[in-house]
Write a protein that holds these residues in place. Structure first.
Motif, mmCIF file in Angstrom:
data_model
loop_
_atom_site.group_PDB
_atom_site.id
_atom_site.type_symbol
_atom_site.label_atom_id
_atom_site.label_comp_id
_atom_site.label_asym_id
_atom_site.label_seq_id
_atom_site.Cartn_x
_atom_site.Cartn_y
_atom_site.Cartn_z
ATOM 1 N N ARG A 7 67.413 48.017 9.517
ATOM 2 C CA ARG A 7 67.245 47.679 10.790
ATOM 3 C C ARG A 7 65.982 46.951 10.982
ATOM 4 O O ARG A 7 65.505 46.779 12.184
ATOM 5 C CB ARG A 7 66.816 49.004 11.567
ATOM 6 N N ALA A 8 65.439 46.310 10.037
ATOM 7 C CA ALA A 8 64.279 45.536 9.997
ATOM 8 C C ALA A 8 64.398 44.502 10.809
ATOM 9 O O ALA A 8 63.160 44.046 11.399
ATOM 10 C CB ALA A 8 63.867 45.164 8.591
ATOM 11 N N PHE A 9 65.614 43.580 11.017
ATOM 12 C CA PHE A 9 65.533 42.570 11.898
ATOM 13 C C PHE A 9 66.066 42.994 13.372
ATOM 14 O O PHE A 9 66.124 42.022 14.119
ATOM 15 C CB PHE A 9 66.578 41.580 11.140
ATOM 16 N N LEU A 28 60.228 40.133 12.776
ATOM 17 C CA LEU A 28 61.350 39.772 12.059
ATOM 18 C C LEU A 28 62.702 39.497 12.688
ATOM 19 O O LEU A 28 63.695 38.994 11.839
ATOM 20 C CB LEU A 28 61.560 41.269 11.034
ATOM 21 N N ALA A 29 62.796 39.877 13.878
ATOM 22 C CA ALA A 29 64.033 39.505 14.629
ATOM 23 C C ALA A 29 63.903 37.943 14.847
ATOM 24 O O ALA A 29 64.800 37.261 14.730
ATOM 25 C CB ALA A 29 64.064 40.135 16.072
ATOM 26 N N GLY A 40 71.301 29.831 7.281
ATOM 27 C CA GLY A 40 70.584 30.677 6.139
ATOM 28 C C GLY A 40 70.689 32.213 6.626
ATOM 29 O O GLY A 40 71.324 32.360 7.508
ATOM 30 N N THR A 41 70.114 32.821 5.776
ATOM 31 C CA THR A 41 70.094 34.256 5.637
ATOM 32 C C THR A 41 68.713 34.833 5.643
ATOM 33 O O THR A 41 67.916 34.094 4.966
ATOM 34 C CB THR A 41 70.985 35.002 4.985
ATOM 35 N N ALA A 42 68.354 36.011 6.126
ATOM 36 C CA ALA A 42 67.330 36.713 5.894
ATOM 37 C C ALA A 42 67.759 38.375 5.296
ATOM 38 O O ALA A 42 68.415 38.819 5.824
ATOM 39 C CB ALA A 42 66.191 36.868 7.256
ATOM 40 N N HIS A 43 66.862 38.720 4.326
ATOM 41 C CA HIS A 43 67.024 40.036 3.815
ATOM 42 C C HIS A 43 65.718 40.791 3.742
ATOM 43 O O HIS A 43 64.694 40.101 3.252
ATOM 44 C CB HIS A 43 67.685 39.672 2.232
#
Length: 59
Positions: A7-9, A28-29, A40-43
């Motif tokens: 749920r961080a994003f 982070l959203a 791209g992506t964010a993890h």
């Protein structure tokens, strides 16, 4: 870093420990939205004393 990386994003996602400040929980959203907009992506990964965020962008 939230202790719930899945749920961080999410917008307005905050941990119990961070609910006392005036932060909105949008940082982070925005990172996720920017990464996605550029292909791209964010993890996010949880750790015992914090966490990490990885950002993968195409060249």
């Amino acid at each position: 870093m939230p202790t719930f990386p899945h749920r961080a994003f999410d917008r307005f996602a905050r941990t119990e420990a961070s609910r006392t400040g005036e932060r909105s929980g949008l940082g982070l959203a925005y990172v996720h939205a920017a990464a996605t907009a550029h292909g791209g992506t964010a993890h996010a990964a949880d750790a015992r004393y914090g966490g990490s965020v990885a950002l993968d962008l195409p060249c």
